[in-house]
Design a protein around this motif. Sequence first.
Motif, PDB file in Angstrom:
ATOM      1  N   ARG A  61     116.000  41.091 -28.462  1.00 54.22           N
ATOM      2  CA  ARG A  61     116.397  41.256 -29.852  1.00 54.22           C
ATOM      3  C   ARG A  61     117.982  42.002 -29.956  1.00 54.22           C
ATOM      4  N   ASP A  62     118.686  41.626 -31.135  1.00 51.44           N
ATOM      5  CA  ASP A  62     119.967  42.269 -31.160  1.00 51.44           C
ATOM      6  C   ASP A  62     120.893  41.969 -29.786  1.00 51.44           C
ATOM      7  N   VAL A  63     121.042  40.712 -29.606  1.00 45.38           N
ATOM      8  CA  VAL A  63     122.146  40.389 -28.406  1.00 45.38           C
ATOM      9  C   VAL A  63     123.386  40.566 -28.928  1.00 45.38           C
ATOM     10  N   ALA A  64     123.732  40.480 -29.984  1.00 46.97           N
ATOM     11  CA  ALA A  64     124.906  40.780 -30.663  1.00 46.97           C
ATOM     12  C   ALA A  64     125.454  42.235 -30.998  1.00 46.97           C
ATOM     13  N   ASP A  65     124.363  43.002 -30.898  1.00 45.77           N
ATOM     14  CA  ASP A  65     124.732  44.458 -31.183  1.00 45.77           C
ATOM     15  C   ASP A  65     125.590  44.969 -30.121  1.00 45.77           C
ATOM     16  N   PHE A  66     126.823  45.733 -30.327  1.00 45.20           N
ATOM     17  CA  PHE A  66     127.650  46.423 -29.343  1.00 45.20           C
ATOM     18  C   PHE A  66     128.503  47.433 -29.841  1.00 45.20           C
ATOM     19  N   ASP A  82     131.405  38.599 -22.454  1.00 44.52           N
ATOM     20  CA  ASP A  82     129.973  37.942 -22.149  1.00 44.52           C
ATOM     21  C   ASP A  82     128.807  38.856 -22.605  1.00 44.52           C
ATOM     22  N   PRO A  83     127.995  38.302 -23.324  1.00 42.94           N
ATOM     23  CA  PRO A  83     126.923  39.407 -23.947  1.00 42.94           C
ATOM     24  C   PRO A  83     126.084  39.909 -22.829  1.00 42.94           C
ATOM     25  N   GLN A  84     126.264  39.361 -21.650  1.00 45.09           N
ATOM     26  CA  GLN A  84     125.634  39.916 -20.477  1.00 45.09           C
ATOM     27  C   GLN A  84     126.188  40.996 -20.019  1.00 45.09           C
ATOM     28  N   GLN A  85     127.416  41.269 -20.046  1.00 46.41           N
ATOM     29  CA  GLN A  85     127.986  42.230 -19.797  1.00 46.41           C
ATOM     30  C   GLN A  85     127.792  43.575 -20.710  1.00 46.41           C
ATOM     31  N   ARG A  86     127.763  43.084 -21.970  1.00 54.16           N
ATOM     32  CA  ARG A  86     127.501  44.107 -23.144  1.00 54.16           C
ATOM     33  C   ARG A  86     126.316  44.497 -22.987  1.00 54.16           C
ATOM     34  N   LEU A  87     125.326  43.973 -22.635  1.00 50.18           N
ATOM     35  CA  LEU A  87     123.698  44.565 -22.598  1.00 50.18           C
ATOM     36  C   LEU A  87     123.778  45.256 -21.176  1.00 50.18           C
ATOM     37  N   LEU A  88     124.599  44.922 -20.178  1.00 46.87           N
ATOM     38  CA  LEU A  88     124.614  45.495 -19.123  1.00 46.87           C
ATOM     39  C   LEU A  88     125.160  47.100 -19.308  1.00 46.87           C
ATOM     40  N   LEU A  89     126.016  47.140 -19.957  1.00 40.23           N
ATOM     41  CA  LEU A  89     126.800  48.329 -20.268  1.00 40.23           C
ATOM     42  C   LEU A  89     125.871  49.209 -20.840  1.00 40.23           C
ATOM     43  N   MET A  90     125.240  48.784 -21.786  1.00 39.16           N
ATOM     44  CA  MET A  90     124.255  49.738 -22.858  1.00 39.16           C
ATOM     45  C   MET A  90     122.907  50.223 -21.896  1.00 39.16           C
ATOM     46  N   THR A  91     122.563  49.107 -21.239  1.00 41.06           N
ATOM     47  CA  THR A  91     121.327  49.511 -20.678  1.00 41.06           C
ATOM     48  C   THR A  91     121.488  50.322 -19.297  1.00 41.06           C
ATOM     49  N   ASP A 232     115.182  35.961 -21.859  1.00 37.33           N
ATOM     50  CA  ASP A 232     116.039  36.936 -21.773  1.00 37.33           C
ATOM     51  C   ASP A 232     115.641  38.182 -20.899  1.00 37.33           C
ATOM     52  N   ALA A 233     116.564  38.743 -20.139  1.00 39.04           N
ATOM     53  CA  ALA A 233     116.175  40.160 -19.522  1.00 39.04           C
ATOM     54  C   ALA A 233     117.317  40.787 -19.283  1.00 39.04           C
ATOM     55  N   VAL A 234     117.444  42.078 -19.326  1.00 40.98           N
ATOM     56  CA  VAL A 234     118.322  43.096 -18.869  1.00 40.98           C
ATOM     57  C   VAL A 234     117.422  44.308 -18.300  1.00 40.98           C
ATOM     58  N   CYS A 235     117.401  44.736 -16.963  1.00 42.49           N
ATOM     59  CA  CYS A 235     116.744  45.881 -16.427  1.00 42.49           C
ATOM     60  C   CYS A 235     117.845  46.508 -15.562  1.00 42.49           C
ATOM     61  N   VAL A 236     117.965  47.972 -15.553  1.00 42.37           N
ATOM     62  CA  VAL A 236     118.559  48.555 -14.837  1.00 42.37           C
ATOM     63  C   VAL A 236     117.934  50.087 -14.083  1.00 42.37           C
ATOM     64  N   VAL A 237     117.713  50.001 -12.856  1.00 40.94           N
ATOM     65  CA  VAL A 237     117.235  51.174 -12.192  1.00 40.94           C
ATOM     66  C   VAL A 237     118.295  52.139 -11.503  1.00 40.94           C
ATOM     67  N   VAL A 238     118.066  53.467 -11.497  1.00 44.86           N
ATOM     68  CA  VAL A 238     118.906  54.193 -10.880  1.00 44.86           C
ATOM     69  C   VAL A 238     118.282  54.871  -9.428  1.00 44.86           C
ATOM     70  N   LEU A 239     118.975  54.628  -8.448  1.00 47.97           N
ATOM     71  CA  LEU A 239     118.432  54.908  -7.071  1.00 47.97           C
ATOM     72  C   LEU A 239     119.017  56.237  -6.537  1.00 47.97           C
ATOM     73  N   LYS A 240     118.081  56.897  -5.757  1.00 49.10           N
ATOM     74  CA  LYS A 240     118.892  57.769  -5.123  1.00 49.10           C
ATOM     75  C   LYS A 240     117.861  58.319  -3.697  1.00 49.10           C
ATOM     76  N   PRO A 241     118.442  58.670  -2.682  1.00 47.82           N
ATOM     77  CA  PRO A 241     117.638  59.010  -1.435  1.00 47.82           C
ATOM     78  C   PRO A 241     116.655  60.183  -1.761  1.00 47.82           C
ATOM     79  N   LEU A 242     115.524  59.882  -1.629  1.00 46.71           N
ATOM     80  CA  LEU A 242     114.252  60.951  -2.132  1.00 46.71           C
ATOM     81  C   LEU A 242     114.664  62.260  -1.840  1.00 46.71           C
ATOM     82  N   ALA A 243     115.150  62.629  -0.484  1.00 46.64           N
ATOM     83  CA  ALA A 243     115.445  63.870  -0.129  1.00 46.64           C
ATOM     84  C   ALA A 243     116.567  64.643  -1.021  1.00 46.64           C
TER      85      ALA A 243
END
Length: 487
Positions: A61-66, A82-91, A232-243
């Motif tokens: 939904r809302d691909v054009a929203d930015f 590029d809408p891919q860059q928009r979605l990446l920034l938001m996500t 369509d899909a955009v997913c972002v995960v944040v990773l850090k060393p567990l310790a």
Amino acid sequence: MTLSGVCARAEDRDIAVVGMACRLPGADSPRELWELLSAGGDATGEAPQWRGIDHRGGFVRDVADFDAEFFGMSEAEASELDPQQRLLLMTAWESLEDAGQPADGLAGSRAAVFVGASRADFLEAALRRGPEAITARQYHNVRAALPARLSYVYDLRGPSVLVDTACSSSLVALHQAVLSLRAGESPLALVAGVNLPLRSDEHALMAAAGNLAADGRSKFGSADADGHAPSDAVCVVVLKPLAAAVADGDRVRAVIAGSAVGNDGRSGDALLDASLAGQSEVLRCAYADAGIDPADVDFVEAHGPGSHQSDPVELTALGQVLGRGRAARQPLVVGSVKANIGHAEAAGGLAGLVKAVLCLEHGAVVAGPGGGAPHPDVDWDTLPVEIPDRTRPLPSGTAVAGVSSQGVSALNAHVVLRQAEPAPAPPKEATGVGPWVLPVSARSPQLFRPCAWRTPRTCAAKAARTRSPTSATAPRYAAATRHTGAR
């Protein structure tokens, strides 16, 4: 030398998943994705008319929203982005919020960005319009700019890498991020997958190759499997060393215990055919890296595209490698998020990882939309694998999950996840009923005032009602609780 000859355990190098965000068909957040999965929902449907795609699939939904102002851009620049860059920034912003990590706090750090992507449809459409339609800004829409955009906007100085191995891109990107964190090259990594199909001619190519399902649904492990539904899909995960995550008091959503990638080489029947030998080798390597017996895995989020040819190969590899030594009454549970949202191609692996993390957090594996008889080319009576037709509970505190992804490039990836240890209970005085302070902030006083009296959810809901497909609105980001700026 075979792949198994170089498999080894990297001791004490577990990686924590501390944040997640997504934009998927039928789900704008991990919470909404879990609701969709729990209901066994199918989020595929007919393409919006403006997309120019004449095949059923999964659409965000809302691909054009930015909110251009929020990200320091002019409307003119944003209109050519590029809408891919928009979605990446938001996500990406939402994933950092989920991690409790202020984006400004990463500026100038060695934080890394790894993005799995294989499209530049927006740029290609501009090029097809002819030289008179080309502007200098469109040079910023080359695929290599996808990770660069995140690194630039958030001022991240670590590795910034685009990974393209077709459908396994985002899970291979995650594997590369794990290696970077283990090596001490980066203290934190943003890992993303993005896929936004805008070309109908590519769908025609997939249809000619027999890769598109006639009914536009991915039917993993079914006798009716005849291809996939593009999505369509955009997913972002944040990773850090567990310790480091534990020392910093982060909420750990899941632990990455190991991962592996490997190519089929010439072990398949043809260049683009799935290989039992190649997939089996990568599975063995991933569990050797994790230091976990494959027989102890509770469920696997499979690549599972719903292909008549590749589904049996994947299920057989999983059954042979993870089924060895498994108790007869404890078959390996296998599912695929593609049955719910369609095939997200380069972002599909990370979509599967988000689903797997949610299953570990909720202590249950949910059933897909289902339907149809089991695939006749899978030896269901011998292989200890099953696709669930109902919700299955997971063992508390000890559950292990695997996530698989395979590319048409013949590069396979597998990631091993463990349940995170429960967070400590809040102090007794913090659990009582009473007033709460809700911090609300925005980039400017003008954006702050209309949102100050509303909760973020109310503000976002109003934004959803008032957005137009051609203009951006600010409330979703102006009301977020961890934004820096005017208070």
